[in-house]
Enzyme design. Structure first.
Site, short mmCIF file in Angstrom:
data_model
loop_
_atom_site.label_atom_id
_atom_site.label_comp_id
_atom_site.label_asym_id
_atom_site.label_seq_id
_atom_site.Cartn_x
_atom_site.Cartn_y
_atom_site.Cartn_z
CG PHE B 113 -2.65 0.75 0.98
CD1 PHE B 113 -3.15 0.22 0.37
CD2 PHE B 113 -2.56 1.58 1.83
CE1 PHE B 113 -4.44 0.70 0.16
CE2 PHE B 113 -4.01 1.97 2.20
CZ PHE B 113 -4.69 1.43 1.65
CD GLN B 226 -3.88 11.82 2.63
OE1 GLN B 226 -4.64 10.82 3.57
NE2 GLN B 226 -2.69 11.54 2.47
CG HIS B 228 -8.57 8.96 -1.20
ND1 HIS B 228 -8.87 8.66 -2.37
CD2 HIS B 228 -7.96 8.16 -0.04
CE1 HIS B 228 -8.00 6.91 -2.05
NE2 HIS B 228 -7.62 7.19 -1.26
CG LEU B 238 -12.11 5.78 -0.13
CD1 LEU B 238 -10.95 7.16 -0.79
CD2 LEU B 238 -11.92 5.64 1.10
CD GLU B 241 -2.89 4.97 -1.28
OE1 GLU B 241 -3.08 5.62 -0.40
OE2 GLU B 241 -1.55 4.63 -0.87
NE ARG B 272 -3.94 7.58 0.51
CZ ARG B 272 -5.20 7.17 1.61
NH1 ARG B 272 -5.55 8.15 2.37
NH2 ARG B 272 -5.25 5.92 1.68
CG HIS B 336 -9.51 10.40 2.56
ND1 HIS B 336 -10.58 9.97 2.34
CD2 HIS B 336 -8.01 10.01 2.62
CE1 HIS B 336 -9.74 8.46 2.35
NE2 HIS B 336 -8.77 8.82 3.52
NE ARG B 371 -4.89 9.02 6.99
CZ ARG B 371 -4.79 8.71 6.33
NH1 ARG B 371 -4.74 7.01 6.64
NH2 ARG B 371 -6.24 8.65 5.27
#
Lengths: 268, 557, 322
Positions: B113, B226, B228, B238, B241, B272, B336, B371
């Protein structure tokens, strides 16, 4: 039997499936889904061999067949597994079988116009509550009501063509409670009773259902105020086609059909 | 008067984890939440939880990736705690009953990830947050914890410099209550709803951050919001990811994998913030598709999509009318996650004794300026437990304080004033202006001029908010009033975001200024701390970033 | 497009009875039912109460009846729900209405708590240092139940709960169906025994409503049937439900068909006292010549049926259960 009587009128030739097994009515399915699908695949394969569609007159059997077809036609791995078990008995389910309930055949194959022509004794003045039975309704993606939502109103349409008046009531699409008669008698009878009471309150003379499971159930609801006879769909068709109540075995109903028949000036 | 040793406000992952930890260390705990716990936004987290599980990984690797992704703004001592305690925190959840995806050996299956490429992310299909939330709630039922369901927190009660409880509005009955507690943990989540386009649930309105701000408690790094890279147009829903981690491509209108121009090494797996800016640049330069780029999963095949991304597929089909098995999905950046929040130390303490904060509403800080995907669920597990235990310890040694009933009467009068106002504007109209302005000026690309305009709009909205009018004058489930109260919270948080951003004259992580496009470690390697004085003015202070072992370096993708 | 939302409203502070109110709004084609409701509360009528949060079918807050069937407002495309430009919205069933489309879900949560919806490891057993080993196949199988979001749609439309609110209901039983199969739990046998009691797994009528309305395809009814299977396999057969199924299965196996004559007495374990209430019905059916024949001939082809029974009754794999 009523079905045999009306089949000729409808132009349906009934061919018995020699050696076919009970569909399991959902009970066998809960014990062993694989076994249930295998037994029903065998029956469907028998029909395929004859090149004939399977006609059901029971919502529950129809639902079970629809479920088996849904899985076999969508999941090739599952179909192969089932066929493997059938192989040494000489059966293969090929994926061409069709199973249809009389109610669907009436509207989709025979047509309401043809049906109207067959009515020699219009059921004028008769108020009929339609009760479908779970398995012909749900799940909608299995029994085809997603593609054909009009199937949810077929009973009313047929009732109207036969000359009677459909009566709306809230329980139309609900459960009759039959499957839990021996496990929870109170709940089972409450379910049936609620629907009968509701239909009666809204003026129904009788109830018609494509699901024979509902009949023994309704019999047991013994409140004298809600003694609403329940006819199986072929019986109602038979009445309109001119058969005598005796020929349709309406004399054998535990809840008397007499008051309803009197509206048609008929006697048992 | 309702009274508990410890009151946890918010019933998402952080709140529930803290409450369980506190309860299991023997104090009387209650949870207060404006929605049923299972409706909390933790449940919407999709991708996974990072921790150094595998042999070829180490907590140091994980920590370094976290620090690099934070653009070196994270406090490294906090990151060390997060990554060292990570695996155990996840094992603990497994022992509580969480069902995570498994490999053939029956052990956790790990997903690579984010940019590091090391398989480090434990997941439950693409509904990891759902599994975390359900598991924690099951434990809350097991421990029979008291939950004040559908109670909206209105304010903190501070007595003699200590936190003594909260004022809350019981939504089902319209009653105001004071709940006394020897310690209070705020775990109220983020504030994505400040933006018109957000992945966040409607409940993410920054309640806890606003309440802290109003009580003079400092917020930290509030400018770090942040975005996304993959959210559905219109709804902002959403798309995990995980879709890129499993190998999905991002394409522009010409069908190019455009990330090659922005992050030749990491491509779609870049940070991101980097991917968001790349997407926005493609769109701004005319290579977008109706304001979006395309997420292409077709080459993964139906089987992989169904086993790893089933929920994602369902979301695409249901909310965008696109089946990713057969078509690329239009996506665009959406607000996000708030890296910033209530300023706390490593055990969740705020500047007020007895008041703690944890989760997205807090800033410890482990996320810095950007993040790392998969770290937020980890944060709520690790710090949820730490903060719960520490707050319990504090509560045990604390005497209860009497709360004056006058506080309840004052709050009731204030609400009655809002409810009875006969003319004015609808809250929804003001919220729309706020959301659009924030999306435009405080989004992926920012400028001093834009932020100044944004601040002016917020100030104006704060004035207009004083004349908001409601349709509903009832007491039972007056959601009209709830939404109006929430808008008040949002406006105060928005002001803190913009004031913090306007002051930071550099670009770092999610805070990208066209007028200051470079990171400036000499002047800005420090945390922004904002607090409000009793007159309502915001003041900025700065705190050094705690660096233990990783010196700032360039982020290269 | 111009749409009409027909909403059942009830405000306990002012109304004696629920009433329907119609709102006509102009909304984009792609809107969901929830989008339209939000448009109404924000632009037209702020007194309209309904719950919602995530708007992406994962939080379970916006359960309501849409054209008579329970579902999530956020997951229902407005266009697909329209009948002649109108959609009818009502609160979920089987739970008291608190206001408009908001119901008090306590009956639902009560049943969830009753099944002890959390794993209970054996107190003497020490778990592994890291994660428990669980096969990926089992995880896949359980994920069907794990994805339940507790929205209450199944409970709302359950036909058994409608007449007997004590029935544990689809969601709680489905959740229990996870726990009895979870290798970390130590109470599988106890759970199955508890679930086999009245108001538990044998009270489901198999009406398919929960399967139909579940927005997450949990198929709660299938989970209940699986629990019945597991209970029987665990030897918990001292109840009418298990006996009924056994009698049915035996009949099909022995004769290829259903022996209706002995089904009821076998379900009651031939208990004469319990059978008394059935007697008048049986007598009346005999008088009316409607009773099933006591002579139950074997159908042709029964050998083949038995062959298939024997083949599949050999140890079934987990996958066969699905």
């Amino acid at each position: 039997m009523a079905m045999e009587k009306i089949a000729g009128k409808l132009g349906l030739e009934l061919v018995g499936l020699e050696g076919a097994a009970c569909t399991g009515a959902g009970v066998l399915q809960e014990r062993d889904p694989g076994l249930a699908d295998t037994l029903n695949a065998r029956t469907l394969a028998m029909a395929e061999r004859l090149g004939l569609p399977v006609l059901t007159i029971c919502s529950t059997c129809q639902g079970v067949f629809s479920g088996t077809l849904y899985r076999l036609n969508r999941d090739p791995v599952w179909r192969a597994r089932i066929n493997e078990k059938l192989a040494d008995l000489g059966y293969t389910y090929k994926g061409t079988a069709r199973a249809a309930h009389l109610l669907w055949v009436l509207v989709e194959d025979i047509g309401l116009d043809r049906l109207r022509e067959l009515v020699v004794r219009p059921l004028r003045g008769l108020k009929v509550a339609a009760f479908y039975g779970c398995y012909i309704l749900r799940p909608s993606w299995v029994v085809g009501t997603d593609e054909k939502p009009e199937r949810l109103k077929y009973l009313e349409k047929v009732v109207r063509v036969l000359g009677a008046e459909p009566v709306e009531f809230p329980g139309e699409y609900k459960c009759c409670g039959f499957p839990i008669l021996t496990t929870n008698r109170r709940n089972s009878l409450m379910m049936a009773g609620t629907h009968l009471t509701d239909a009666r309150r809204r003026g129904a003379d009788l109830m018609v259902t494509p699901c024979p499971l509902y009949q023994p159930e309704a019999v047991k609801y013994r409140d004298p105020n809600v003694r609403l006879p329940v006819l199986h769909l072929p019986q109602l068709l038979g009445l309109a086609f001119g058969f005598s109540p005796k020929e349709l075995r309406l004399d054998r109903h535990v809840v008397s059909v007499l008051p309803a028949l009197e509206r048609l000036s008929l006697k048992v | 008067m309702l009274r508990h040793d410890l009151l946890v406000v918010g019933a998402g992952g952080a709140g529930l984890r803290a409450a369980l930890a506190a309860a299991r260390s023997g104090v009387d705990v209650a949870i207060l939440s404006k929605v049923h716990p299972l409706r909390s936004h933790t449940g919407a987290a999709e991708g996974g939880i990072n921790a150094a599980f595998s042999e070829q990984d180490s907590w140091e690797n994980h920590a370094y990736d976290t620090v690099r992704e934070s653009d070196w703004l994270a406090d490294q001592d906090a990151v060390e705690v997060l990554t060292r305690e990570g695996p155990d925190a996840v094992y603990e959840l497994d022992h509580m009953g969480a069902i995570f995806s498994r490999g053939p050996d029956g052990r956790f299956l790990l997903r690579p990830f984010g940019p590091e490429g090391i398989p480090r992310t434990v997941f439950a299909g693409d509904t990891t947050g759902h599994v975390v939330l359900q598991t924690l709630y099951q434990q809350v039922l097991k421990d029979r914890l008291r939950v004040y369901e559908e109670w909206l927190v209105l304010d903190l009660i501070l007595e003699d410099g200590f936190c003594a409880g909260v004022l809350a509005y019981e939504i089902p009955t319209g009653t105001v209550h004071a709940v006394a507690a020897r310690a209070v943990i705020l775990a109220t989540g983020g504030a994505g709803r400040l933006y018109a386009s957000t992945t966040n649930a409607f409940i993410c309105t920054g309640d806890g951050m606003a309440i802290a701000l109003r009580n003079g408690i400092p917020l930290k790094d509030m400018e770090m919001v942040q975005f996304h890279p993959t959210t559905l147009p219109g709804s902002g829903i959403l798309i995990t990811e995980g879709a890129r981690a499993e190998g999905g491509y991002l394409l522009n209108a010409r069908g190019e994998r455009f990330m090659g121009r922005y992050a030749p090494r990491m491509m779609e797996q870049a940070g991101r913030d980097v991917v968001c800016r790349a997407e926005q640049t493609e769109v701004d330069e005319g290579r977008g598709v109706n304001g979006c780029v395309l997420l292409d999963l077709r080459h993964l095949g139906e089987a992989k999509i169904m086993s790893r991304l089933a929920h994602t597929r369902e979301l695409c089909v249901t909310f965008a009318g696109v089946d990713p098995v057969h078509e690329p999905v239009p996506v665009r950046p959406g607000a996000h996650y708030f890296m910033g929040g209530i300023h706390t130390d490593l055990v969740g303490r705020t500047t007020i004794p007895g008041l703690y904060a944890v989760g997205e509403c807090a800033c410890v800080s482990v996320h810095g300026a950007n993040r790392l995907g998969g770290n937020s669920l980890l944060e709520l597990l690790v710090f949820g437990r730490r903060v719960g235990e520490n707050a319990a310890e504090f509560a045990r040694n604390q005497k209860g304080v009497e709360i004056s009933e006058a506080r309840v009467r004052d709050a009731e009068r204030e609400l009655a004033r809002i409810v009875s106002r006969s003319d004015g504007e609808r809250w929804a109209a003001l919220r729309d202006i706020l959301g659009n302005t924030m999306s435009r000026e405080m989004g992926i690309f920012r400028t001093g001029e834009g932020m100044r305009q944004c601040l002016a709009v917020i100030k104006e909205l704060q004035e207009r908010y004083k004349r908001v009018r409601l349709d509903d004058r009832g007491r039972v489930y007056n959601y009209d009033l709830v939404s109006a109260i929430e808008l008040g919270f949002m406006l105060d948080v928005a002001e803190a975001v913009v004031v913090s951003g306007l002051a930071r004259q550099e670009s770092r992580g999610a805070h990208y200024r066209r007028d200051y496009p470079k990171r400036d470690d000499d002047n800005w390697l420090r945390h922004t701390v904002v607090h409000r004085d009793p007159l309502g003015n915001l003041h900025l202070d700065y705190l050094p970033v705690r660096i233990t072992r990783w010196l700032p370096a360039a982020r290269v993708y | 497009m111009l749409v009409t939302l027909r909403v059942r409203r009830f405000n306990p502070e002012t109304d004696l009875e629920p009433r329907f109110q119609e709102y006509t709004v102009d909304v984009p084609e792609h809107f969901t039912v929830l989008d339209a409701l939000i448009t109404i509360r924000e632009r037209i009528d702020g007194t309209l109460a309904f719950r919602y949060s995530c708007r992406m079918a994962i939080c379970g807050a916006c359960g309501m009846r849409i054209n008579g069937l329970a579902g999530l407002a956020c997951k229902t495309a407005l266009r697909s729900a329209l009948n002649d430009g109108t959609v009818t919205l009502e609160p979920m069933g089987n739970m008291p209405v608190a206001k408009d489309l908001v119901v008090n879900m306590e009956p639902f949560w009560h049943h969830l708590r009753t099944v002890r919806p959390y794993i209970e490891p054996h107190p003497a057993r020490i778990g592994p240092q890291n994660e428990y080993r669980i096969s990926p196949e089992l995880v896949d199988e359980l994920s069907e139940v794990v994805r339940c979001i507790m929205c209450g749609a199944c409970f709302s439309d359950c036909t058994v709960d409608e007449i007997d609110i004590n029935f544990l209901g689809p969601a709680a039983l489905a959740r229990a169906g996870w726990l009895v199969r979870d290798p970390r739990d130590s109470r599988a046998a106890d759970r199955l025994r508890e679930l086999s009691k009245p108001h538990g797994i044998w009270d489901c009528t198999r009406c398919f409503f929960c399967v139909q309305v579940c927005p997450k395809d949990v198929k709660p009814m299938e989970q209940i049937l699986r629990l019945r299977r597991l209970a029987v396999e665990a030897g918990i057969t001292d109840n009418n439900g298990a006996r009924h199924t056994q009698a049915f299965v035996d009949s099909v196996k022995e004769t290829g068909w259903l022996d209706e004559f002995t089904l009821v007495p076998k379900s009651w374990g031939w208990n004469p006292v319990a059978l008394l209430p059935e007697l008048p019905t049986a007598v009346r059916m005999l008088v009316r010549k409607r009773a099933p024949s006591p002579v139950h001939p074997r159908q042709p082809g029964v050998d083949e049926v038995r062959n298939l029974f024997e083949k599949t009754e050999r140890k079934r794999s987990v996958k066969d259960d699905a």
